[in-house]
Design an enzyme around this catalytic site. Structure first.
Site, PDB file in Angstrom:
ATOM      1  N   HIS A  23       0.808  -1.159   0.136  1.00  0.00           N
ATOM      2  CA  HIS A  23       0.087   0.055   0.204  1.00  0.00           C
ATOM      3  C   HIS A  23       0.997   1.327  -0.146  1.00  0.00           C
ATOM      4  CE1 HIS A  23      -2.599   3.092   2.803  1.00  0.00           C
ATOM      5  NE2 HIS A  23      -2.797   3.227   1.449  1.00  0.00           N
TER       6      HIS A  23
ATOM      7  N   PRO B  65      -8.140  -2.946   2.493  1.00  0.00           N
ATOM      8  CA  PRO B  65      -7.176  -3.196   3.833  1.00  0.00           C
ATOM      9  C   PRO B  65      -7.853  -2.427   4.845  1.00  0.00           C
ATOM     10  CG  PRO B  65      -6.090  -1.717   2.530  1.00  0.00           C
ATOM     11  CD  PRO B  65      -7.294  -1.989   1.660  1.00  0.00           C
ATOM     12  N   LEU B  66      -7.738  -3.171   6.241  1.00  0.00           N
ATOM     13  CA  LEU B  66      -8.585  -2.498   7.181  1.00  0.00           C
ATOM     14  C   LEU B  66      -7.505  -2.029   8.298  1.00  0.00           C
ATOM     15  CD1 LEU B  66     -11.379  -5.252   7.218  1.00  0.00           C
ATOM     16  CD2 LEU B  66     -11.772  -2.801   6.687  1.00  0.00           C
ATOM     17  N   ASN B  67      -6.799  -2.926   8.944  1.00  0.00           N
ATOM     18  CA  ASN B  67      -5.713  -2.520   9.725  1.00  0.00           C
ATOM     19  C   ASN B  67      -4.615  -3.799  10.022  1.00  0.00           C
ATOM     20  OD1 ASN B  67      -6.040  -3.969  12.339  1.00  0.00           O
ATOM     21  ND2 ASN B  67      -8.039  -2.625  12.662  1.00  0.00           N
ATOM     22  N   MET B  68      -3.497  -3.829  10.586  1.00  0.00           N
ATOM     23  CA  MET B  68      -2.718  -4.565  10.659  1.00  0.00           C
ATOM     24  C   MET B  68      -3.018  -5.890  11.271  1.00  0.00           C
ATOM     25  SD  MET B  68       0.115  -3.225  13.432  1.00  0.00           S
ATOM     26  CE  MET B  68       0.626  -2.023  12.425  1.00  0.00           C
TER      27      MET B  68
ATOM     28  N   HIS C 182     -12.129   2.292   1.356  1.00  0.00           N
ATOM     29  CA  HIS C 182     -10.704   2.070   0.763  1.00  0.00           C
ATOM     30  C   HIS C 182      -9.927   1.390   2.225  1.00  0.00           C
ATOM     31  CE1 HIS C 182      -9.251   5.332   3.294  1.00  0.00           C
ATOM     32  NE2 HIS C 182      -7.918   5.306   2.890  1.00  0.00           N
ATOM     33  N   GLY C 183     -10.748   1.587   3.321  1.00  0.00           N
ATOM     34  CA  GLY C 183     -10.048   0.814   4.498  1.00  0.00           C
ATOM     35  C   GLY C 183     -10.854   1.135   5.696  1.00  0.00           C
TER      36      GLY C 183
END
Length: 459
Positions: free
Chosen positions: A221, A339-342, A363-364
C-alpha cells in the site's frame, strides 16, 4: 488625463496581469473611447462562476456506531455540505470509513465527488494514486516472504541511494519529458530514486494467508511518492490561477482545471503517467521479492483508491475510495482490495455501480481521531505496552525500528463496524479475506530524524 487601472475596472474588467500592457498601449497611442473599446475586446473575460446556492445532494453511507464516532461523522457530513456547493460538482457520496482531512469544505477521506468537465487536484491531494497491489505466492512460507520483502522494500523519507535504485522504464521517462507538467529534470530524477520505495504514514507491506485457498499473499500500500507530490503542487498552482479568473468564491483547496483547456488535457495525461509510475513501483517490489525466493506468481491484481476517473465528461474524484466499476480501470485484472488494519484481514471484493455507491466502496477503516489525539489517549501506557497488547500473535515490524502507535489497530475505526456498514448499505461483496500474518510499516520516522537533532556549537 492618463488612462489607468481604475478606468479598466470601471469598464467591468477584473484586475489581471495584462492591465499594465493595456494601459501602456492605450496611453502611448492616445486611443479614443471607441478605439479603447475595440482594443480591449481581445481581453474579454468570462463571466464569474458562482457557488451553487444550495449544496448538491450527496449519499451518506456512514453512521455513528458508538458515541466516540459522533463527532467524526458530524464533521464529515458538514464538510461535504460546504464542498458540494463547488460549481462543478453534480453528485457525491461518503463511505463508512470517512474522516475529515482539514477545514470545512475540504473533501474528506472516504469521499467521492463527481465533477463535470473539471479536474480538481485538491480532491486527489498530494498522494496521487495511493493504491494497493496483491501478489499470490502460492504455498510459500509467510515468514520467508515477509523476510525477503523486508530485505527489498524501502520505507521512510527520501529515495534509494545511487547503486541501490530500482530500474524504471525508459519509455515512461520519455513520456514524462513530453508532458507539460512532468517535463522537469528534478521530478524525473526523484522518479528514479523513489522507484521501489513506500514512504511513511499509513503505507505498509502486508503478508497474509487467503481464507479460501490457504495461499500466501503479499499486499503493498503506497502512492506515487515525491513525483506525485510534485505534480500535485504544479496542478494546484494552475487550478488556483483558473479559480482567481473564473470562480474566486470557490475555496482555494477546491480549485479546478477545466478539462477542455490545454492545461486540463495535459494534466489528465500527467495523472495517467503518474498512475503508470505508481503501478510500476508496486510491481518492482513484488517482482524482486518473487525473484529472491525463486517463486513464480500465481496471480496479481491492484487498484488505486486516491485518484480521478473519467466517464465521458464526468470526472469521479475518489479521495480514499475503492473503484468497483470496470469502466474506471482500463487495466483491470481481478477483484479489488480493501485493507482494514494490521490485525484484520485485507478484504478481496467485487461490486457494481448502484444508487448508493456511485461505483465505489470504502478503501479501509479510516480514523475517528487524529494521530495526536490517539497518542494522548494512550499516554498512561508505555509504547512497548501498547505494541504488545495490539500486535499479539502477529509479526509486526517497523522499518525505522521505532514503533509508531498511531498506526496500531486502535488508531483506526472498528473494522467490524466498517464491514457491517459495507453490507448494510450494499456497497460491495466480499469474495475472500487475506488473514494477517505480519506487516512492515515505516514506524516513527520523526523520532530520530537527522533534522530533529540539536546542533551544538563547538566550544
Amino acid at each position: 488625463m492618463e488612462f489607468n487601472g481604475n478606468n479598466l475596472i470601471e469598464l467591468g474588467y477584473r484586475s489581471a496581469k495584462w492591465f499594465k500592457e493595456a494601459i501602456a498601449h492605450i496611453n502611448e497611442n492616445n486611443l479614443d473611447e471607441n478605439q479603447i473599446t475595440a482594443y480591449l475586446e481581445q481581453f474579454k473575460q468570462p463571466d464569474l462562476i458562482p457557488l451553487h446556492e444550495m449544496a448538491k445532494d450527496f449519499i451518506i453511507n456512514i453512521r455513528a456506531e458508538h458515541e466516540s464516532e459522533n463527532d467524526n461523522v458530524e464533521k464529515v457530513i458538514n464538510t461535504m455540505k460546504v464542498l458540494m456547493k463547488t460549481p462543478t460538482l453534480i453528485n457525491g457520496a461518503i463511505m463508512p470509513d470517512a474522516c475529515p482531512t482539514g477545514p470545512e469544505g475540504q473533501i474528506p477521506v472516504g469521499g467521492v465527488v463527481v465533477a463535470k468537465n473539471a479536474i480538481h487536484p485538491g480532491f486527489h491531494s498530494a498522494d496521487i494514486c495511493c493504491s494497493v497491489m496483491l501478489t499470490d505466492f502460492g504455498k510459500a512460507n509467510p515468514k520467508e516472504v515477509l523476510d525477503a520483502a523486508h530485505s527489498i522494500t524501502h520505507f521512510g523519507p527520501g529515495g534509494r541511494p545511487r547503486g541501490e535504485q530500482m530500474e524504471i522504464s525508459q519509455e515512461l521517462m520519455d513520456a514524462f519529458r513530453e508532458n507539460y507538467f512532468l517535463n522537469d529534470e528534478k521530478l524525473i530524477s526523484i522518479s528514479r530514486s523513489h522507484m521501489g520505495t513506500q514512504g511513511d504514514g499509513n503505507h505498509f507491506l502486508f503478508v497474509g494467508i487467503s481464507k479460501n485457498t490457504g495461499n500466501t499473499m503479499l499486499v503493498t500500500h503506497h502512492g506515487s511518492r515525491a513525483p506525485g507530490a510534485a505534480l500535485y503542487d504544479k496542478g494546484m498552482k494552475v487550478a488556483n490561477r483558473f479559480r482567481l479568473e473564473i470562480s474566486p468564491e470557490t475555496l482555494k483547496e477546491n480549485a479546478w482545471i477545466p478539462y477542455e483547456t490545454e492545461e486540463g488535457k495535459s494534466y489528465w495525461e500527467a495523472l495517467q503517467l503518474i498512475r503508470t509510475w505508481t503501478k510500476e513501483n508496486h510491481t518492482s517490489i513484488h517482482d524482486a521479492t518473487l525473484n529472491k525466493l525463486g517463486i513464480e506468481k500465481q496471480d496479481r491484481y491492484w487498484n488505486e483508491h486516491n485518484f480521478v476517473f473519467k466517464d465521458g465528461d464526468l470526472f469521479y474524484h475518489a479521495k480514499g475510495a475503492t473503484p468497483l466499476d470496470d469502466k474506471f480501470m482500463p487495466d483491470i485484472t481481478g477483484p479489488r482490495l480493501i485493507p482494514l488494519n494490521m490485525s484484520e484481514p485485507v478484504l478481496i471484493v467485487q461490486g457494481k455501480t448502484n444508487e448508493r455507491n456511485l461505483g465505489f466502496a470504502p478503501h479501509g477503516a479510516g480514523r475517528n481521531f487524529s494521530r495526536t489525539q490517539h497518542k494522548k489517549s494512550l499516554a498512561h501506557k508505555t509504547i512497548e505496552e501498547v505494541f504488545e497488547e495490539e500486535t499479539k500473535g502477529l509479526d509486526i515490524r517497523f522499518f525505522s525500528n521505532e514503533i509508531d502507535i498511531s498506526e496500531l489497530p486502535t488508531a483506526y475505526k472498528s473494522a467490524k463496524n466498517v464491514r457491517a456498514q459495507i453490507e448494510e448499505y450494499g456497497l460491495c461483496e466480499v469474495l475472500d479475506e487475506v488473514m494477517p500474518y505480519g506487516c512492515i510499516m515505516a514506524g516513527d520516522v520523526q523520532k530520530n530524524a537527522p533534522w530533529k537533532k540539536k546542533k551544538f556549537r563547538k566550544a
